[in-house]
Design an enzyme around this catalytic site. Sequence first.
Site, short mmCIF file in Angstrom:
data_model
loop_
_atom_site.label_atom_id
_atom_site.label_comp_id
_atom_site.label_asym_id
_atom_site.label_seq_id
_atom_site.Cartn_x
_atom_site.Cartn_y
_atom_site.Cartn_z
N THR A 160 0.51 -1.16 -0.04
CA THR A 160 0.05 0.07 -0.10
C THR A 160 0.93 1.07 0.07
O THR A 160 0.76 2.21 -0.71
CB THR A 160 -0.89 0.25 1.13
OG1 THR A 160 -1.76 -1.10 1.26
CG2 THR A 160 -1.76 1.35 1.20
N SER A 213 -2.77 -3.66 5.76
CA SER A 213 -4.44 -3.51 5.89
C SER A 213 -4.92 -2.81 4.76
O SER A 213 -4.43 -2.65 3.73
CB SER A 213 -4.20 -2.19 7.10
OG SER A 213 -3.59 -1.09 6.60
N ILE A 226 -4.96 10.76 6.79
CA ILE A 226 -5.24 10.59 5.48
C ILE A 226 -6.22 11.46 4.72
O ILE A 226 -6.02 12.39 3.85
CB ILE A 226 -6.01 9.23 4.98
CG1 ILE A 226 -4.70 8.04 5.17
CG2 ILE A 226 -6.63 9.20 3.46
CD1 ILE A 226 -5.50 6.67 4.62
N GLU A 239 -3.87 14.90 4.50
CA GLU A 239 -2.98 15.12 3.38
C GLU A 239 -3.80 14.95 2.08
O GLU A 239 -3.32 16.05 1.33
CB GLU A 239 -2.13 13.70 3.56
CG GLU A 239 -1.36 13.90 4.72
CD GLU A 239 -0.17 12.40 4.81
OE1 GLU A 239 0.84 12.77 5.66
OE2 GLU A 239 -0.34 11.43 3.92
N ALA A 286 4.66 2.43 7.83
CA ALA A 286 5.46 1.67 6.98
C ALA A 286 6.68 1.42 7.92
O ALA A 286 7.19 0.28 7.85
CB ALA A 286 5.88 2.44 5.97
N HIS A 322 23.98 27.57 12.04
CA HIS A 322 23.19 28.91 11.86
C HIS A 322 23.55 29.00 10.34
O HIS A 322 24.48 29.28 10.10
CB HIS A 322 23.66 29.86 12.63
CG HIS A 322 22.88 31.22 12.35
ND1 HIS A 322 21.27 31.34 12.83
CD2 HIS A 322 23.12 32.46 11.86
CE1 HIS A 322 21.07 32.43 12.43
NE2 HIS A 322 22.13 33.26 11.96
P1 NAD Z 1 -7.15 7.93 11.15
O1 NAD Z 1 -7.56 6.75 12.27
O2 NAD Z 1 -6.18 8.78 11.18
O3 NAD Z 1 -8.40 9.00 11.07
C1 NAD Z 1 -9.74 8.74 10.94
C2 NAD Z 1 -10.62 9.64 11.36
O4 NAD Z 1 -12.06 9.35 11.12
C3 NAD Z 1 -10.56 9.94 13.18
O5 NAD Z 1 -10.46 11.43 13.32
C4 NAD Z 1 -12.02 9.52 13.34
O6 NAD Z 1 -12.68 10.13 14.61
C5 NAD Z 1 -13.03 9.99 12.21
N1 NAD Z 1 -14.11 9.33 12.01
C6 NAD Z 1 -14.56 7.99 12.47
N2 NAD Z 1 -15.82 7.78 11.96
C7 NAD Z 1 -16.41 8.73 11.78
C8 NAD Z 1 -17.62 9.35 11.34
N3 NAD Z 1 -18.74 8.30 11.16
N4 NAD Z 1 -17.90 10.44 10.81
C9 NAD Z 1 -17.13 11.36 10.93
N5 NAD Z 1 -15.59 10.93 11.36
C10 NAD Z 1 -15.44 9.87 11.79
O7 NAD Z 1 -7.18 7.21 9.98
P2 NAD Z 1 -6.86 7.40 8.34
O8 NAD Z 1 -6.39 8.81 8.30
O9 NAD Z 1 -8.05 6.90 7.26
O10 NAD Z 1 -5.58 6.75 8.38
C11 NAD Z 1 -5.43 5.41 8.32
C12 NAD Z 1 -4.09 4.78 8.84
O11 NAD Z 1 -2.90 4.96 7.87
C13 NAD Z 1 -3.66 5.73 10.38
O12 NAD Z 1 -3.32 4.60 11.03
C14 NAD Z 1 -2.64 6.61 9.88
O13 NAD Z 1 -1.69 6.60 11.05
C15 NAD Z 1 -1.83 5.81 8.63
N6 NAD Z 1 -1.44 6.83 7.69
C16 NAD Z 1 -0.51 7.19 8.05
C17 NAD Z 1 0.11 8.38 7.05
C18 NAD Z 1 1.41 9.29 7.47
O14 NAD Z 1 2.31 8.43 8.38
N7 NAD Z 1 1.88 10.23 7.17
C19 NAD Z 1 -0.27 8.87 6.00
C20 NAD Z 1 -1.45 8.09 5.81
C21 NAD Z 1 -2.12 6.99 6.60
#
Ligand code: NAD
Length: 461
Positions: A42, A145, A184, A187, A316, A440
């Site tokens: 992914t 995942s 996600i 971003e 990752a 610096h």
């Molecule tokens: P996340 O868990 O970061 O955020 C999901 C959000 O959706 C939460 O704030 C939650 O409260 C909200 N939510 C849940 N149900 C809802 C509803 N019914 N209505 C409105 N809001 C609701 O999940 P993600 O952004 O999908 O990311 C998935 C995983 O991928 C995470 O573990 C993340 O750390 C990882 N990821 C990491 C990076 C990075 O490190 N830069 C980038 C992308 C993804």
Amino acid sequence: MSESFDLIVVGAGPGGYVAAIRAAQLGMKVAIIEREQKLGGTCLRVGCIPSKALLETSELFEKSKKHFAERGLIVSDVALDLPQMMKHKDGVVSQLDMGIQGLMKKNKIERFFGHGRLKGKGVVEVTGNSPATLTGKKILIATGSVASSLPGIQIDGDRVGTSTEALSWPEVPKHLVVIGAGVIGLELGTVWRRLGATVTVLEYLPRILPGVDEQVANEAKKIFEKQGLVFRLGAKVTSATASGAVCTVTVDGADPITCDRVLVAVGRKPCVENLGLEDAGVQTDKRGFIQVNAAYQSTSPDVYAIGDVIGGAMLAHKAEEEGVACIERMATGYGHINYSNIPAVIYTQPEIASAGANEDALKAAGVKYRAGKFNFAANGRARAAGHTEGFVKILADEETDRVLGVHIIGAHAGELIHEAAVAMEFGASSEDIARCCHAHPTLSEAVKEAAMAVDKRAIHS
Ligand code: NAD
């Protein structure tokens, strides 16, 4: 075809392919099974890498339109060529995939193209492009995942989609609704906002970025709102559907919202479908995560698992570290990860990065600490680069001064955080960081100043 190996790795994401290389380095005969043509999982295909390509390019686009003129750069006719932007992103993914394919060859790891399924003790069946029955002394599951959804949301892979679709939309949405103000959502919401979409982010909780230090998340919200993202907090989404090009999103107790694209970003769940786990005696918990012990061994002794599929931070680099630790432990009896010091980065602008504990967790645990904060607005390099937003915050034990957590919101935070992570790994105090000479003018000076601020002796604030 039937072949035997010392180790069979199922899944060639960052966890699986790194584990395979480490195993080969340690002398094992290794097979890796991946159902996608491209390796890298992914992260490489539809996650970290393509999203970073789009973030970089969309930032250039926004800068050239909004910020070049104030620096005396006159660029006329800046226009978006979305197909070319996507082509560039796809090119980056392909180059890195070729790199991993090359690493597999170099390390004499045999690649099987298909779906792997456990078939009794030490046997994995591959179906698909290169069907085979493999036997292995040990099996490592690194299947990662997949995006989660919610009841009522009809993901159609087009108008209502996950991060996978949002990385390849053929046109800029007029109005994009993002469900979930997590990593996600922010971003990819940022990418499409920069390219011209109106972006509304619906978040169930009363705050954005759960898990991120609250002071940092509050600062981030203010900055992102100024950039144009619209947040509706406390918004529980109950459905999202598409009819032709019109999507309707319903929120508990509020009027429905119409838009032309929906990004569902409400978390991810383990990828365990059709792996034959039950037959192999591999137990999962209630949410489907494979249960493992400290050696990453599942309830079936010769079956191991690492990465997103075992839960914890879905990152990752966490999967890579687990892959290496798992293999080293298999081969040498010793392998280790410091789970309390895994950096996390969110690649918005400004970036958000952290290592160690946040203030909320320290308060909840009753740990006494001192906080030192330094704003980038007072840093010369940040001023010169026009990146004055954000701050560095260092949390140190009140008694011993040992650094317990570092939180940065600001340009290049994702690079700056590693000074803190290394310092913490060596058990540094805030005074240790403060006493190190920092060049610096650099953004890193803000880390030194925050360390000095723990002792209330920052120079430039
Ligand atoms: P996340 O868990 O970061 O955020 C999901 C959000 O959706 C939460 O704030 C939650 O409260 C909200 N939510 C849940 N149900 C809802 C509803 N019914 N209505 C409105 N809001 C609701 O999940 P993600 O952004 O999908 O990311 C998935 C995983 O991928 C995470 O573990 C993340 O750390 C990882 N990821 C990491 C990076 C990075 O490190 N830069 C980038 C992308 C993804």
